[in-house]
Scaffold this active site. Structure first.
Site, PDB file in Angstrom:
ATOM      1  N   ASP A   1      -6.940  -2.773   3.329  1.00  0.00           N
ATOM      2  CA  ASP A   1      -6.109  -2.873   2.246  1.00  0.00           C
ATOM      3  C   ASP A   1      -7.103  -3.654   1.223  1.00  0.00           C
ATOM      4  OD1 ASP A   1      -3.942  -3.000   0.524  1.00  0.00           O
ATOM      5  OD2 ASP A   1      -3.033  -4.692   1.297  1.00  0.00           O
TER       6      ASP A   1
ATOM      7  N   GLU B   1      -2.814   4.699  -6.822  1.00  0.00           N
ATOM      8  CA  GLU B   1      -1.523   4.264  -7.179  1.00  0.00           C
ATOM      9  C   GLU B   1      -1.243   4.844  -8.846  1.00  0.00           C
ATOM     10  OE1 GLU B   1       1.628   0.461  -7.158  1.00  0.00           O
ATOM     11  OE2 GLU B   1      -0.149   0.642  -5.901  1.00  0.00           O
TER      12      GLU B   1
ATOM     13  N   LYS C   1       0.173   6.814  -4.553  1.00  0.00           N
ATOM     14  CA  LYS C   1       1.359   5.456  -4.349  1.00  0.00           C
ATOM     15  C   LYS C   1       2.232   5.383  -5.475  1.00  0.00           C
ATOM     16  CE  LYS C   1       0.014   1.766  -2.333  1.00  0.00           C
ATOM     17  NZ  LYS C   1      -0.916   0.223  -2.136  1.00  0.00           N
TER      18      LYS C   1
ATOM     19  N   THR D   1       5.493   2.657  -2.161  1.00  0.00           N
ATOM     20  CA  THR D   1       5.011   1.158  -2.021  1.00  0.00           C
ATOM     21  C   THR D   1       6.224   0.300  -2.638  1.00  0.00           C
ATOM     22  OG1 THR D   1       3.312  -0.260  -2.355  1.00  0.00           O
ATOM     23  CG2 THR D   1       3.846   0.905  -4.146  1.00  0.00           C
TER      24      THR D   1
ATOM     25  N   PHE E   1       6.642  -4.027   2.719  1.00  0.00           N
ATOM     26  CA  PHE E   1       5.712  -5.312   2.532  1.00  0.00           C
ATOM     27  C   PHE E   1       6.215  -6.524   3.425  1.00  0.00           C
ATOM     28  CE2 PHE E   1       3.542  -4.516  -1.682  1.00  0.00           C
ATOM     29  CZ  PHE E   1       3.103  -3.494  -1.390  1.00  0.00           C
TER      30      PHE E   1
END
Length: 316
Positions: free
Chosen positions: A17, A90, A126, A150, A172
């Site tokens: 990440d 993203e 994303k 996400t 998350f």
């Protein structure tokens, strides 16, 4: 002795990440994820400043959104040179409530990758797990563009993503934990809410078991970890995306690690089938105060970092 990182890789695909591709090789992850905050953090480091400057110089005068997408793809290309798998890139969080604009932006990102000779299957787009984002992902998946949904905090979001046949979701863990810890205040008992009792771990476990029980192909990738205990409590999850600091802690530990999530066990569970139309989804999300707050907060934070990135580009 096997260290925990290698032990984890026996059960779970490990994803880095980070936007800091120079850190990747030492941990040998399969995949990597980025987001606006990680890219913003990376481009402010001296070793990445030339990458920002080169991209801006090459495309100066183009629309800002195009320059940003080209910068994201440049990072993605560098990451893909280091890892064997996929990178997540993203779409601008400011498009989180606009299905058609999200689809258009995603298609351009894919075209930019393809222009660099990168196969479509090595990129995940994303998108925030709003209703509009999930509908955009559904359209993209039908076109063969794979997505990573996400800012996912609730079971309702996960169910809708499964129904939309998205490739992957990123629940998350750490942000769920943060919310419950803040709500509890002085009454929070860290030891009692650790491991399998961590609210973020419980959320991912529920989603994972639901997907496996009902044969939903969407991959589950736990994200946003605060400590190693959250990671080890999800060993067996399809994928886990882990920040470099926590990857280093796992690599330094020889503590035993066992599988925690098991697809075969989940298939035998007595779980109710769940589906949502738009009204049902919105009501279920509204009923979940944590998910409602964290989704809105996450979109605001990613949007703010996109604005900061634009300012750096203008100054370059």
């Amino acid at each position: 002795m096997t260290h925990q990182l290698d032990a984890l890789k026996q059960f779970t695909t490990v994803v880095a990440d980070t936007g800091d591709f120079k850190q990747l090789a030492q941990f040998q992850p399969q995949d990597a994820t980025t987001n606006p905050s990680l890219i913003l953090k990376a481009v402010q480091k001296p070793e990445y400043a030339p990458l920002l400057q080169d991209t801006v110089a090459q495309f100066r005068g183009r629309p800002m959104d195009e320059i940003i997408d080209r910068l994201l793809v440049r990072f993605g290309r560098e990451i893909l040179a280091t890892i064997p798998g996929r990178v997540s890139t993203e779409v601008d969080a400011r498009l989180s409530f606009d299905t058609s604009a999200t689809v258009t932006r995603a298609e351009r990102i894919i075209e930019l990758y393809q222009a660099e000779g990168i196969h479509i299957d090595r990129v995940l787009i994303k998108i925030a797990s709003t209703w509009e984002g999930i509908k955009a992902a559904e359209q993209l998946e039908r076109k063969g563009i794979h997505t990573n949904l996400t800012l996912l905090f609730s079971f309702a979001q996960a169910v809708a993503c499964g129904d939309a046949k998205v490739q992957l979701i990123s629940p998350f863990v750490g942000r769920i934990y943060d919310w419950y810890k803040k709500q509890a205040g002085a009454s929070w008992d860290e030891a009692a809410r650790a491991g399998a009792n961590d609210p973020g771990v419980q959320s991912v476990t529920q989603i994972y078991n639901h997907y496996k029980r009902f044969g939903i192909a969407t991959e589950v990738m736990g994200a946003s970890f605060r400590n190693v205990g959250q990671i080890t409590a999800l060993a067996g999850c399809d994928l886990l995306t882990i920040a470099p600091e926590l990857l280093a802690q796992l690599a330094a530990s020889e503590a035993p690690l066992q599988r925690a999530l098991d697809a075969e066990a989940a298939k035998a569970m007595d779980l109710p089938a769940v589906n949502y139309d738009e009204a049902g989804f919105r009501y279920a999300l509204n009923e979940d105060a944590m998910a409602t707050e964290k989704l809105a907060e996450g979109i605001r934070a990613f949007a703010a970092d996109a604005v900061k990135l634009e300012k750096l580009i203008l100054a370059a």
